[in-house]
Design a protein around this motif. Structure first.
Motif: not given
Length: 149
Positions: A80-93
């Motif tokens: 997030k300090s780079t200016g990008k929106k980030a979240e923990i990977w919310p997907y599973v197979p």
């Protein structure tokens, strides 16, 4: 045994603070990246972090995988300090989920073969007490019946 030695060495060394070691783990993030510049910015920010062993980026899936002796919330904070929106990977197979096309799990933004991890979202948003789990196993209508999974 190792914890005892660390504690005794901190007492003898004069330190009153107990230093907890980080575990080796893999942190997967979802980060929106459109070009090579965005990918390079995220890669440089993460590879300079203390404890990071490797950084793998899949720009097509918007997936960043970081392995090393890191904490997930610190990795998200660094991205997030780079200016990008980030979240923990919310997907599973999709073959792991019981009902992959239910309203809450199906997501058009998910990469091919993945659906949203509803169980993790549900558990993280609710505080579940052990006694509540046990109470939910038994029926008030029929006290002789129970469902144990």
């Amino acid at each position: 045994m190792g914890g005892t030695l660390d504690f005794l060495s901190s007492l003898l060394g004069g330190g009153h603070r107990y230093n907890k070691r980080k575990q080796f783990q893999t942190v997967e993030l979802r980060v929106r990246m459109d070009c090579e510049g965005c990918e390079l910015k995220v890669r440089n920010a993460l590879s300079t972090m203390k404890g990071v062993r490797s950084v793998d980026i899949s720009r097509k899936q918007y997936k960043v995988t970081v392995t090393g002796y890191v904490e997930p919330h610190k990795v998200v904070k660094r991205v997030k300090s780079t200016g990008k929106k980030a979240e923990i990977w919310p997907y599973v197979p999709y073959n792991v989920v019981a009902r992959p096309y239910a309203a809450q799990t199906y997501d058009k933004k998910a990469p091919a073969g993945y659906v949203r991890n509803v169980e993790a979202i549900r558990v993280s948003s609710q505080v579940v007490k052990p006694e509540d789990e046990l109470a939910a196993l038994f029926s008030d209508d029929n006290p002789n019946a129970c469902s144990i999974m």
